[in-house]
Motif scaffolding. Structure first.
Motif, PDB file in Angstrom:
ATOM      1  N   GLY A  37      33.217  13.526 -18.732  1.00 35.71           N
ATOM      2  CA  GLY A  37      32.727  14.178 -19.342  1.00 35.71           C
ATOM      3  C   GLY A  37      31.602  14.465 -19.853  1.00 35.71           C
ATOM      4  N   HIS A  38      30.895  16.359 -20.353  1.00 31.30           N
ATOM      5  CA  HIS A  38      30.065  16.322 -20.047  1.00 31.30           C
ATOM      6  C   HIS A  38      29.475  16.034 -22.082  1.00 31.30           C
ATOM      7  CE1 HIS A  38      30.902  18.810 -16.658  1.00 31.30           C
ATOM      8  NE2 HIS A  38      31.835  18.986 -17.142  1.00 31.30           N
ATOM      9  N   LEU A  39      27.793  16.104 -21.479  1.00 35.09           N
ATOM     10  CA  LEU A  39      27.353  15.811 -23.149  1.00 35.09           C
ATOM     11  C   LEU A  39      26.184  16.694 -22.837  1.00 35.09           C
ATOM     12  CD1 LEU A  39      26.824  13.421 -24.374  1.00 35.09           C
ATOM     13  CD2 LEU A  39      24.479  12.514 -22.852  1.00 35.09           C
ATOM     14  N   LEU A  40      25.995  16.875 -25.214  1.00 33.67           N
ATOM     15  CA  LEU A  40      25.584  17.937 -25.162  1.00 33.67           C
ATOM     16  C   LEU A  40      24.871  16.691 -26.056  1.00 33.67           C
ATOM     17  CD1 LEU A  40      24.091  20.424 -25.997  1.00 33.67           C
ATOM     18  CD2 LEU A  40      26.239  20.896 -27.477  1.00 33.67           C
ATOM     19  N   ILE A  41      23.003  17.098 -26.428  1.00 36.07           N
ATOM     20  CA  ILE A  41      22.424  16.450 -27.223  1.00 36.07           C
ATOM     21  C   ILE A  41      21.796  16.989 -28.047  1.00 36.07           C
ATOM     22  CG2 ILE A  41      20.316  15.239 -27.254  1.00 36.07           C
ATOM     23  CD1 ILE A  41      20.787  13.603 -24.307  1.00 36.07           C
ATOM     24  N   GLU A  42      21.592  17.308 -29.925  1.00 44.22           N
ATOM     25  CA  GLU A  42      20.867  18.649 -29.826  1.00 44.22           C
ATOM     26  C   GLU A  42      19.276  17.670 -30.973  1.00 44.22           C
ATOM     27  OE1 GLU A  42      24.560  21.512 -30.859  1.00 44.22           O
ATOM     28  OE2 GLU A  42      24.130  18.554 -32.506  1.00 44.22           O
ATOM     29  N   ASP A  43      18.545  17.923 -30.447  1.00 43.90           N
ATOM     30  CA  ASP A  43      17.371  17.268 -30.686  1.00 43.90           C
ATOM     31  C   ASP A  43      16.046  17.422 -30.658  1.00 43.90           C
ATOM     32  OD1 ASP A  43      16.291  14.923 -32.235  1.00 43.90           O
ATOM     33  OD2 ASP A  43      17.385  13.296 -31.397  1.00 43.90           O
ATOM     34  N   ALA A  44      15.102  17.129 -30.707  1.00 43.56           N
ATOM     35  CA  ALA A  44      13.781  18.148 -31.244  1.00 43.56           C
ATOM     36  C   ALA A  44      13.101  17.117 -29.543  1.00 43.56           C
ATOM     37  CB  ALA A  44      13.028  17.387 -32.020  1.00 43.56           C
ATOM     38  N   PRO A  45      12.297  17.919 -28.779  1.00 45.83           N
ATOM     39  CA  PRO A  45      11.855  17.835 -27.446  1.00 45.83           C
ATOM     40  C   PRO A  45      10.594  16.941 -27.598  1.00 45.83           C
ATOM     41  CG  PRO A  45      11.138  20.033 -28.122  1.00 45.83           C
ATOM     42  CD  PRO A  45      11.481  19.359 -29.204  1.00 45.83           C
ATOM     43  N   GLY A  46      11.001  16.088 -26.650  1.00 46.42           N
ATOM     44  CA  GLY A  46      10.000  14.948 -26.280  1.00 46.42           C
ATOM     45  C   GLY A  46      11.043  13.422 -27.161  1.00 46.42           C
ATOM     46  N   VAL A  47      12.118  13.723 -26.928  1.00 43.77           N
ATOM     47  CA  VAL A  47      12.580  12.157 -27.485  1.00 43.77           C
ATOM     48  C   VAL A  47      13.024  11.286 -25.794  1.00 43.77           C
ATOM     49  CG1 VAL A  47      12.788  12.697 -29.861  1.00 43.77           C
ATOM     50  CG2 VAL A  47      14.494  13.295 -28.292  1.00 43.77           C
ATOM     51  N   GLY A  48      13.211  12.155 -25.125  1.00 44.26           N
ATOM     52  CA  GLY A  48      13.602  10.976 -24.159  1.00 44.26           C
ATOM     53  C   GLY A  48      14.668  11.761 -23.179  1.00 44.26           C
ATOM     54  N   LYS A  49      15.234  12.977 -23.901  1.00 44.38           N
ATOM     55  CA  LYS A  49      16.417  13.581 -23.066  1.00 44.38           C
ATOM     56  C   LYS A  49      16.024  13.567 -21.594  1.00 44.38           C
ATOM     57  CE  LYS A  49      15.872  17.416 -25.505  1.00 44.38           C
ATOM     58  NZ  LYS A  49      15.301  16.897 -26.569  1.00 44.38           N
ATOM     59  N   THR A  50      15.475  13.943 -20.965  1.00 46.06           N
ATOM     60  CA  THR A  50      15.375  14.457 -19.383  1.00 46.06           C
ATOM     61  C   THR A  50      14.985  12.832 -19.281  1.00 46.06           C
ATOM     62  OG1 THR A  50      14.247  16.893 -19.763  1.00 46.06           O
ATOM     63  CG2 THR A  50      13.498  14.997 -17.471  1.00 46.06           C
ATOM     64  N   SER A  51      14.453  11.747 -19.906  1.00 44.25           N
ATOM     65  CA  SER A  51      14.512  10.564 -18.831  1.00 44.25           C
ATOM     66  C   SER A  51      15.483  10.252 -18.939  1.00 44.25           C
ATOM     67  CB  SER A  51      13.276  10.368 -19.839  1.00 44.25           C
ATOM     68  OG  SER A  51      12.219  10.596 -19.790  1.00 44.25           O
ATOM     69  N   LEU A  52      16.093  10.290 -19.837  1.00 41.12           N
ATOM     70  CA  LEU A  52      18.033   9.270 -19.688  1.00 41.12           C
ATOM     71  C   LEU A  52      18.373  10.371 -18.963  1.00 41.12           C
ATOM     72  CD1 LEU A  52      20.276   7.835 -20.988  1.00 41.12           C
ATOM     73  CD2 LEU A  52      20.337  10.114 -21.941  1.00 41.12           C
ATOM     74  N   ALA A  53      18.359  11.110 -18.404  1.00 36.63           N
ATOM     75  CA  ALA A  53      19.070  12.112 -17.564  1.00 36.63           C
ATOM     76  C   ALA A  53      18.719  11.597 -15.900  1.00 36.63           C
ATOM     77  CB  ALA A  53      19.276  13.079 -16.993  1.00 36.63           C
ATOM     78  N   LYS A  54      17.288  11.585 -15.779  1.00 37.12           N
ATOM     79  CA  LYS A  54      17.183  10.851 -14.307  1.00 37.12           C
ATOM     80  C   LYS A  54      17.050   8.973 -13.905  1.00 37.12           C
ATOM     81  CE  LYS A  54      12.583  12.009 -13.751  1.00 37.12           C
ATOM     82  NZ  LYS A  54      11.881  12.575 -13.887  1.00 37.12           N
ATOM     83  N   ALA A  55      16.677   8.783 -15.265  1.00 37.49           N
ATOM     84  CA  ALA A  55      17.331   7.349 -15.429  1.00 37.49           C
ATOM     85  C   ALA A  55      19.119   7.119 -15.559  1.00 37.49           C
ATOM     86  CB  ALA A  55      17.025   6.393 -16.548  1.00 37.49           C
ATOM     87  N   ILE A  56      19.887   7.892 -15.258  1.00 40.26           N
ATOM     88  CA  ILE A  56      21.328   7.668 -15.439  1.00 40.26           C
ATOM     89  C   ILE A  56      21.313   8.362 -13.766  1.00 40.26           C
ATOM     90  CG2 ILE A  56      23.352   8.251 -15.833  1.00 40.26           C
ATOM     91  CD1 ILE A  56      22.816   9.151 -18.051  1.00 40.26           C
ATOM     92  N   ALA A  57      21.102   9.193 -13.106  1.00 36.98           N
ATOM     93  CA  ALA A  57      20.924   9.520 -11.694  1.00 36.98           C
ATOM     94  C   ALA A  57      20.621   8.460 -10.503  1.00 36.98           C
ATOM     95  CB  ALA A  57      19.862  10.999 -11.679  1.00 36.98           C
ATOM     96  N   HIS A  58      19.169   8.268 -11.146  1.00 34.22           N
ATOM     97  CA  HIS A  58      18.640   6.498 -10.301  1.00 34.22           C
ATOM     98  C   HIS A  58      19.112   5.588 -10.476  1.00 34.22           C
ATOM     99  CE1 HIS A  58      15.108   9.033  -8.983  1.00 34.22           C
ATOM    100  NE2 HIS A  58      14.510   9.868 -10.619  1.00 34.22           N
ATOM    101  N   THR A  59      19.534   5.682 -11.889  1.00 36.40           N
ATOM    102  CA  THR A  59      20.873   4.108 -11.229  1.00 36.40           C
ATOM    103  C   THR A  59      21.971   4.818 -10.464  1.00 36.40           C
ATOM    104  OG1 THR A  59      19.954   3.311 -13.685  1.00 36.40           O
ATOM    105  CG2 THR A  59      21.781   2.477 -12.761  1.00 36.40           C
ATOM    106  N   LEU A  60      22.529   5.410 -10.657  1.00 36.35           N
ATOM    107  CA  LEU A  60      23.742   5.607 -10.090  1.00 36.35           C
ATOM    108  C   LEU A  60      23.694   6.027  -8.450  1.00 36.35           C
ATOM    109  CD1 LEU A  60      26.097   8.391 -12.723  1.00 36.35           C
ATOM    110  CD2 LEU A  60      26.016   5.435 -12.157  1.00 36.35           C
ATOM    111  N   GLY A  61      22.359   6.382  -8.273  1.00 32.63           N
ATOM    112  CA  GLY A  61      22.425   7.257  -6.749  1.00 32.63           C
ATOM    113  C   GLY A  61      22.791   7.951  -6.276  1.00 32.63           C
ATOM    114  N   CYS A  62      23.055   9.221  -7.303  1.00 34.40           N
ATOM    115  CA  CYS A  62      23.450  10.376  -7.143  1.00 34.40           C
ATOM    116  C   CYS A  62      21.940  11.514  -7.281  1.00 34.40           C
ATOM    117  CB  CYS A  62      24.561  10.437  -7.995  1.00 34.40           C
ATOM    118  SG  CYS A  62      23.967  11.020  -9.709  1.00 34.40           S
ATOM    119  N   LYS A  63      22.811  12.609  -7.035  1.00 37.76           N
ATOM    120  CA  LYS A  63      21.754  13.899  -7.140  1.00 37.76           C
ATOM    121  C   LYS A  63      21.591  14.488  -8.607  1.00 37.76           C
ATOM    122  CE  LYS A  63      21.160  18.401  -4.690  1.00 37.76           C
ATOM    123  NZ  LYS A  63      21.511  19.724  -3.751  1.00 37.76           N
TER     124      LYS A  63
END
Length: 312
Positions: A37-63
């Motif tokens: 599935g796909h994920l939508l995050i509704e929240d204020a800037p700076g609470v870690g949304k980008t860090s979450l996406a990058k952490a998932i990608a690095h953990t899975l070794g994917c693009k």
């Protein structure tokens, strides 16, 4: 099942090194991944949304690709375009940022409905068609979209039929003081998510996604899911209930949660846990202005969970 559970625990632990104090958000993001599935995050800037996406990608070794949505963005900027090559006398397709494993679309409500529709259609079909040619998107493929609910000027809110394309809608929220203090310390030496090592491979994730499809859902659980869905369609405070597609998505999400929890079968608590993240953005409250919509629909879903009998 124990081996798969150990892999998933390792994935959660790895991501949590970069996203402190948000184990529940990490777990639900992992559920969306497993259930394709796909994920939508509704929240204020700076609470870690980008860090979450990058952490998932690095953990899975994917693009991983990040896309900052703007009002002047066109569908071709996301999907890709066909470019004419004079020396060859033919067109060549140049893939857009959509051709990745994990696509972070920042502030999706900043881009126009036309571009939103092109992206969301690709999310559903897992392919795009340009100039009569069909191009499959890579696997695994997940869109993590964000929107800021606090700013409405210059935005194009996603309509309900497009919100329905997202399996889960979450808020990250601010961390507690201890987690925030640790974040201050960890970020002094750079971005923690960039230091993560891969725990899984894209191929192993696809295996886990296939395993998710085979998590057992008893008929009593199916009836429980449908009872909750039916209650959204009859509730006096809702003008729009959950669709059949929403019910199917709900069922897939609870399978994903069961696998993350280390089980090959679904229990009623899985259904209860996933109800609000899966259903609250799929219903419309009666007489509620948009900025108060999500809080009200979450409350209504909680009321429904309290009223619908739990199977034994």
């Amino acid at each position: 099942m124990s081996e798969h559970h150990e892999w998933l625990r390792a994935v959660e632990k790895n991501i949590s090194q970069a996203i402190l104090g948000k184990s529940d958000v990490i777990r639900l993001a992992l559920v969306a991944l497993l259930a394709e599935g796909h994920l939508l995050i509704e929240d204020a800037p700076g609470v870690g949304k980008t860090s979450l996406a990058k952490a998932i990608a690095h953990t899975l070794g994917c693009k991983f690709t990040r896309l900052q949505c703007t009002p002047d963005m066109l569908p071709g900027d996301i999907l890709g375009t066909s470019v004419f090559l004079p020396n060859k006398g033919e067109f060549e397709f140049r893939p857009g940022p959509l051709f990745t494993n994990l696509l972070l679309t920042d502030e999706i409500n900043r881009t126009t409905p036309r571009t939103q529709s092109a992206l969301l259609e690709a999310m559903m079909e897992r392919q795009i068609s340009i100039d009569g040619q069909t191009y499959k998107l890579p696997r695994p493929f997940m869109v993590l979209a964000t929107q800021n609910p606090l700013e409405f000027e210059g935005t194009y809110p996603l309509p309900e039929n497009q919100l329905d394309r997202f399996m889960l809608c979450l808020e990250v929220g601010y961390p507690d003081r201890e987690a925030e203090k640790n974040a201050l310390i960890n970020h002094r030496h750079g971005e923690p998510s960039d230091e993560l090592h891969a725990i899984l491979t894209p191929e192993r994730l696809i295996e886990l996604q296939t395993l998710t499809h085979h998590v057992r859902v008893d008929d009593a659980i199916n009836d429980y899911i449908l009872d909750i869905v039916a209650a959204t369609r009859k509730h006096s405070e809702l003008t729009l209930g959950v669709s059949t597609r929403g019910a199917i998505t709900f069922s897939k999400a609870v399978q994903g949660l069961a696998l993350v929890e280390g089980r090959d079968y679904v229990i009623p608590d899985d259904v209860k846990r996933m109800a609000i993240p899966v259903l609250a953005h799929r219903v419309i409250g009666r007489g509620v202005i948009r900025e108060g919509q999500r809080d009200r629909t979450r409350a209504v879903v909680r009321q429904i969970l309290d009223s619908v009998p739990v199977p034994k």
